[in-house]
Motif scaffolding. Structure first.
Motif, PDB file in Angstrom:
ATOM      1  N   GLN A  19      12.555 -29.613 -10.126  1.00  7.05           N
ATOM      2  CA  GLN A  19      13.184 -28.265  -9.645  1.00  7.05           C
ATOM      3  C   GLN A  19      11.902 -27.479  -9.438  1.00  7.05           C
ATOM      4  OE1 GLN A  19      15.734 -27.109 -13.160  1.00  7.05           O
ATOM      5  NE2 GLN A  19      16.937 -28.905 -12.659  1.00  7.05           N
ATOM      6  N   ALA A  20      12.166 -26.459  -8.356  1.00 10.84           N
ATOM      7  CA  ALA A  20      11.215 -25.421  -8.240  1.00 10.84           C
ATOM      8  C   ALA A  20      11.070 -24.252  -9.141  1.00 10.84           C
ATOM      9  CB  ALA A  20      11.650 -24.652  -6.773  1.00 10.84           C
ATOM     10  N   VAL A  21      10.047 -23.634  -9.700  1.00 11.18           N
ATOM     11  CA  VAL A  21       9.820 -22.732 -10.715  1.00 11.18           C
ATOM     12  C   VAL A  21       9.843 -21.281  -9.926  1.00 11.18           C
ATOM     13  CG1 VAL A  21       7.943 -21.872 -12.113  1.00 11.18           C
ATOM     14  CG2 VAL A  21       8.080 -24.172 -11.624  1.00 11.18           C
ATOM     15  N   ASP A  22      10.784 -20.528 -10.456  1.00 10.61           N
ATOM     16  CA  ASP A  22      11.008 -19.435 -10.148  1.00 10.61           C
ATOM     17  C   ASP A  22       9.933 -18.263 -10.152  1.00 10.61           C
ATOM     18  OD1 ASP A  22      13.667 -20.123  -9.012  1.00 10.61           O
ATOM     19  OD2 ASP A  22      14.548 -19.747 -11.026  1.00 10.61           O
ATOM     20  N   LYS A  23       9.527 -18.242 -11.363  1.00 13.96           N
ATOM     21  CA  LYS A  23       8.306 -17.265 -11.678  1.00 13.96           C
ATOM     22  C   LYS A  23       7.460 -17.727 -12.869  1.00 13.96           C
ATOM     23  CE  LYS A  23      11.282 -14.497 -14.902  1.00 13.96           C
ATOM     24  NZ  LYS A  23      11.382 -13.046 -14.997  1.00 13.96           N
ATOM     25  N   THR A  25       5.881 -17.668 -16.234  1.00 16.48           N
ATOM     26  CA  THR A  25       6.361 -17.315 -17.245  1.00 16.48           C
ATOM     27  C   THR A  25       5.172 -17.772 -18.312  1.00 16.48           C
ATOM     28  OG1 THR A  25       7.677 -19.111 -17.957  1.00 16.48           O
ATOM     29  CG2 THR A  25       8.676 -17.439 -16.835  1.00 16.48           C
ATOM     30  N   LYS A  56       9.801 -30.093 -13.421  1.00 20.15           N
ATOM     31  CA  LYS A  56       9.363 -29.042 -12.805  1.00 20.15           C
ATOM     32  C   LYS A  56       8.155 -29.056 -11.483  1.00 20.15           C
ATOM     33  CE  LYS A  56      11.702 -25.978 -15.059  1.00 20.15           C
ATOM     34  NZ  LYS A  56      13.015 -25.233 -14.304  1.00 20.15           N
ATOM     35  N   ASN A  72       5.000 -25.167  -7.514  1.00 18.53           N
ATOM     36  CA  ASN A  72       5.657 -25.251  -6.175  1.00 18.53           C
ATOM     37  C   ASN A  72       4.653 -25.670  -5.093  1.00 18.53           C
ATOM     38  OD1 ASN A  72       7.958 -24.447  -7.813  1.00 18.53           O
ATOM     39  ND2 ASN A  72       7.692 -22.354  -7.021  1.00 18.53           N
ATOM     40  N   LYS A 115       0.158 -16.346  -4.277  1.00 14.38           N
ATOM     41  CA  LYS A 115       0.118 -17.484  -3.198  1.00 14.38           C
ATOM     42  C   LYS A 115      -1.018 -17.895  -2.860  1.00 14.38           C
ATOM     43  CE  LYS A 115       4.533 -15.966  -1.165  1.00 14.38           C
ATOM     44  NZ  LYS A 115       5.156 -15.199  -0.022  1.00 14.38           N
TER      45      LYS A 115
END
Length: 152
Positions: A19-23, A25, A56, A72, A115
């Protein structure tokens, strides 16, 4: 930090699409630190989060001259082809000959959430491709031209 036991085949987490990492943390930073420590303790040059049981999209790579931590990661450019022998901490005692792109460009985020884009060739390109494959549930024996025991 902590050193995890590396997950080996046939553990099902190795076959899942991570699963992609949203932010970024504190938990993601801990995972990055622990992955780095685990990779170095196992004398590896790369490690993907599924290899420590975490589904992840996170990788760490160090071919010997610099540590890369990418959240990601995705390959956006591929050039050329190279065939070489690979092994994997999650596929113990086996090696195989695998064809991969000679040069690639990888995009993702660093540990600060910025990025990043990395151009890689040779062993670094191979390591990135190998670890990103893990994030898609692909293991090197799936794409190897030839497999053999490491001791042969």
């Amino acid at each position: 930090m902590a050193v995890y036991q590396v997950v080996t085949i046939p553990d099902p987490v190795l076959r899942q699409k991570a699963q992609a990492v949203d932010k970024i943390t504190p938990g993601v930073l801990r995972v990055l630190d622990n992955m780095r420590d685990t990779m170095y303790a196992a004398d590896g040059i790369g490690l993907a989060a599924p290899q420590i049981g975490i589904s992840k999209r996170i990788i760490v790579v160090d071919p010997g001259d610099q540590l890369y931590e990418i959240v990601n990661p995705e390959i956006v450019i591929r050039e050329g082809e190279q065939t070489a022998q690979e092994g994997c901490l999650s596929v113990p005692e086996m090696v195989g000959w695998v064809s991969r792109s000679q040069k690639i460009t990888v995009r993702g985020m660093n540990r600060a959430g910025e990025k990043i884009e990395i151009e890689a060739s040779d062993i670094l390109a191979r390591a990135f491709q190998h670890e990103i494959d893990h994030l898609d549930g692909i293991l090197f024996p799936d794409i190897a031209i030839k497999m053999q025991r490491e001791s042969e």
